[in-house]
Design a protein around this motif. Structure first.
Motif, short mmCIF file in Angstrom:
data_model
loop_
_atom_site.label_atom_id
_atom_site.label_comp_id
_atom_site.label_asym_id
_atom_site.label_seq_id
_atom_site.Cartn_x
_atom_site.Cartn_y
_atom_site.Cartn_z
N GLY A 83 0.80 -1.22 0.00
CA GLY A 83 0.00 0.00 0.00
C GLY A 83 0.83 1.27 0.00
N ILE A 84 1.98 1.24 0.69
CA ILE A 84 2.84 2.42 0.73
C ILE A 84 3.41 2.72 -0.66
N SER A 85 3.90 1.68 -1.32
CA SER A 85 4.46 1.86 -2.67
C SER A 85 3.40 2.37 -3.64
N VAL A 86 2.21 1.84 -3.53
CA VAL A 86 1.13 2.21 -4.46
C VAL A 86 0.82 3.70 -4.37
N VAL A 87 0.65 4.23 -3.15
CA VAL A 87 0.31 5.65 -3.04
C VAL A 87 1.48 6.53 -3.43
N MET A 88 2.71 6.07 -3.21
CA MET A 88 3.88 6.85 -3.62
C MET A 88 4.01 6.89 -5.14
N LEU A 89 3.69 5.78 -5.80
CA LEU A 89 3.71 5.77 -7.27
C LEU A 89 2.63 6.68 -7.83
N LEU A 90 1.47 6.69 -7.19
CA LEU A 90 0.38 7.57 -7.62
C LEU A 90 0.79 9.03 -7.45
N LEU A 91 1.39 9.36 -6.30
CA LEU A 91 1.86 10.72 -6.06
C LEU A 91 2.89 11.13 -7.12
N SER A 92 3.85 10.25 -7.39
CA SER A 92 4.89 10.56 -8.37
C SER A 92 4.30 10.84 -9.75
N SER A 93 3.33 10.02 -10.15
CA SER A 93 2.73 10.17 -11.47
C SER A 93 1.96 11.48 -11.59
N VAL A 94 1.25 11.85 -10.54
CA VAL A 94 0.50 13.11 -10.56
C VAL A 94 1.44 14.29 -10.71
N ILE A 95 2.55 14.27 -9.98
CA ILE A 95 3.47 15.41 -10.00
C ILE A 95 4.27 15.46 -11.30
N VAL A 96 4.66 14.32 -11.84
CA VAL A 96 5.33 14.32 -13.15
C VAL A 96 4.38 14.86 -14.22
N PHE A 97 3.12 14.44 -14.16
CA PHE A 97 2.12 14.88 -15.14
C PHE A 97 1.89 16.40 -15.05
N THR A 98 1.64 16.90 -13.85
CA THR A 98 1.39 18.34 -13.69
C THR A 98 2.66 19.15 -13.89
N GLY A 99 3.81 18.58 -13.51
CA GLY A 99 5.08 19.27 -13.73
C GLY A 99 5.39 19.47 -15.19
N THR A 100 4.93 18.54 -16.03
CA THR A 100 5.11 18.69 -17.48
C THR A 100 4.40 19.94 -17.99
N PHE A 101 3.18 20.17 -17.53
CA PHE A 101 2.44 21.35 -17.97
C PHE A 101 2.97 22.62 -17.31
N ALA A 102 3.48 22.50 -16.09
CA ALA A 102 4.07 23.66 -15.43
C ALA A 102 5.35 24.11 -16.15
N SER A 103 5.98 23.21 -16.90
CA SER A 103 7.20 23.54 -17.65
C SER A 103 6.93 23.76 -19.14
N TRP A 104 5.67 23.94 -19.50
CA TRP A 104 5.28 24.01 -20.91
C TRP A 104 6.02 25.11 -21.67
N GLN A 105 6.23 26.25 -21.01
CA GLN A 105 6.85 27.40 -21.66
C GLN A 105 8.34 27.52 -21.38
N LEU A 106 8.93 26.52 -20.74
CA LEU A 106 10.33 26.63 -20.33
C LEU A 106 11.28 26.71 -21.52
N LYS A 107 12.19 27.65 -21.44
CA LYS A 107 13.24 27.84 -22.44
C LYS A 107 14.46 28.40 -21.72
N PRO A 108 15.69 28.20 -22.22
CA PRO A 108 16.05 27.50 -23.44
C PRO A 108 16.31 26.02 -23.17
N MET A 109 16.78 25.32 -24.20
CA MET A 109 17.15 23.91 -24.12
C MET A 109 16.04 23.07 -23.51
N THR A 110 14.84 23.22 -24.05
CA THR A 110 13.68 22.50 -23.53
C THR A 110 13.87 20.99 -23.63
N LYS A 111 14.39 20.53 -24.74
CA LYS A 111 14.59 19.10 -24.95
C LYS A 111 15.53 18.52 -23.90
N GLU A 112 16.65 19.18 -23.69
CA GLU A 112 17.63 18.69 -22.72
C GLU A 112 17.06 18.72 -21.30
#
Length: 494
Positions: A83-112
């Motif tokens: 159960g501990i691993s499951v909720v931590m994986l869920l937390l990680s996925s939510v933050i990676v997903f939202t962090g992607t949109f929070a970095s949508w306008q990031l420049k320079p070297m966006t790819k890197e």
């Protein structure tokens, strides 16, 4: 092979896709596709886990798989989740997903930038699914290494100093960890490095446990902002780019608490019982010191960074109380704080991107200029100070109730001292909200600023929904965590 391996395979495919991407839109497409798949996989895993428990499946770990990797040292690629691993994986996925949109306008070297960000998330996912100590340590290191470049290249302020300080301190913790892991392996007489199998053997002498327990607990505690090894955290958070701060404070620091519970306390239970009082004093200091330090800061990121020191200290504090309720509260706090601090850092980054300052002495009247971001900040603040209806209230109440279950004076006094952080948190949150959001706009340049863009709104709304959802419907998470905490505590408290 277990389906859990997809948590490593998908980020690996994302890295390949990012490397082959030729345009900014392709980079964004790879990140959104990969982050969405990981989020869907973690949601499916959570539902599957809840269904298995409802069907009466009492196995401690589910979806287990193991294959030899380096036979001379009995190192294996072993995975499995409770159960501990499951909720931590869920937390990680939510933050990676939202962090992607929070970095949508990031420049320079966006790819890197996204390449290193994805490598960081790969380490996090791998750490939470592995049950082999050495493989866990390998993914732990994979999660730490990208931080140096992400802060040093894309950060702000005194970023080179912050990146170097963070890396050196966390690598120092890693040196302690590898010594502790090898000590546990050799003195347990085990023919495996699997955490659960070593825990079941119960054959490490108490004197040996006392030697290696501080190595493991401090090694992981450095990442969990254990006092006095926390000093890298505020500087690292303040200099990191927005999504990195989100992932760092929201997930990476949780590796510390997870490792302290899963490895140090679980495998060295006698030492945990005898030495817990020392670390309990240090964590109590972390809780109060972090909150008081946040009160005197003027930089928004430093305020949230010291707040994270306090809240992560509360995680270790609750684990060391060693009651089922307090340990359940600790994991809930990891989940809750991860969501709240990610929301805070996202909003701070969006405000900084418009005003070009994080100094609260020069911010005022933002509610009139950018109402969406301002309301989001108010919600994050209310959740952080423990308002009922948000995740922070559920987690902290569970911790303090569980901690006070200890009948002795020492534990109850420590609980009362830690409780003072609630009042201090309210002070600095309300101070900042009143200072930067309300009142007249004194800087005429601010009148020209715009509110959040669609990508920023999407990230903020997702995080607010998660914080409120956990606060309003906490029972599913509490039940899932309870099932995992029980077997570990049974091994610790005999």
């Amino acid at each position: 092979m277990s389906i859990l391996t997809l948590f490593v395979v998908i980020p690996a495919l994302m890295l390949l896709g990012l490397w082959l991407a030729k345009s900014l839109n392709q980079v964004r497409g790879v990140m959104v596709a990969g982050a969405s798949c990981l989020l869907a996989l973690s949601v499916w895993l959570t539902i599957y886990f809840v269904q298995q428990r409802a069907a009466g499946n009492t196995d401690v770990m589910l979806l287990t798989y193991s294959t030899p990797w380096f036979k001379p040292l009995n190192i294996a690629y072993s995975v499995g989740v409770d159960g501990i691993s499951v909720v931590m994986l869920l937390l990680s996925s939510v933050i990676v997903f939202t962090g992607t949109f929070a970095s949508w306008q990031l420049k320079p070297m966006t790819k890197e930038y996204f390449l290193w960000f994805t490598l960081l998330s790969t380490g996090v996912y791998g750490f939470f699914i592995c049950t082999d100590m050495f493989t866990m340590f390998m993914f732990y290191e994979v999660a730490l290494i990208p931080m140096y470049l992400l802060i040093g290249v894309w950060g702000s302020g005194n970023k080179e100093y912050a990146a170097m300080k963070l890396t050196l301190m966390l690598m120092g913790g890693s040196a302690l960890l590898i010594l502790g892991i090898l000590g546990i392996y050799y003195f347990s007489g085990a023919t495996t490095m699997n955490v659960n199998e070593i825990a079941a053997m119960h054959n490490i002498p108490v004197d040996i446990q006392k030697v290696f327990f501080p190595f493991i607990f401090i090694g992981f505690g450095v990442l969990g902002a254990l006092f006095p090894f926390h000093t890298w955290s505020p500087d690292g958070h303040a200099s990191a780019p927005t999504a990195v701060s989100m992932l760092h404070a929201g997930v990476l620091m949780k590796l510390g608490g997870y490792g302290c519970f899963r490895v140090a306390m679980y495998l060295l239970p006698d030492a945990a019982n005898e030495l817990a009082w020392i670390f309990l004093i240090l964590t109590t200091i972390s809780v109060v010191y972090g909150a008081l330090s946040a009160c005197v800061q003027t930089d928004l990121k430093y305020i949230n960074a010291y707040s994270s020191v306090s809240h992560c200290g509360l995680v270790l504090f609750a684990l060391l109380m060693m009651t089922k309720t307090s340990c359940t509260g600790a994991i809930l706090q990891m989940l809750s704080h991860g969501l709240m601090t990610a929301l805070f850092f996202a909003l701070i980054g969006m405000i900084y991107g418009r005003t070009h300052t994080r100094d609260i002495r020069y911010l005022d009247g933002l509610m009139k200029i950018m109402p969406f971001l301002a309301v989001g900040y108010v919600i994050a603040g209310l959740a952080n100070l423990g308002l009922p209806g948000f995740s922070g209230f559920i987690a902290e109440m569970t911790i303090f109730v569980g901690s006070f279950e200890n009948p002795d004076t020492f534990h109850r006094v420590a609980t009362i001292i830690a409780c003072t952080s609630i009042v201090v948190t309210a002070v600095y949150i309300l101070r900042v909200v009143g200072k930067i959001l309300y009142g007249e706009v004194k800087n005429p340049h601010y009148l020209e600023l715009t509110d959040a863009t669609w990508d920023e709104r999407f990230a903020v709304i997702c995080l607010i929904a998660c914080v409120a959802g956990l606060g309003l419907f906490p029972l599913w998470a509490s039940n899932v965590i309870n099932d995992a905490v029980g077997p570990i505590l049974e091994n610790i408290i005999k």
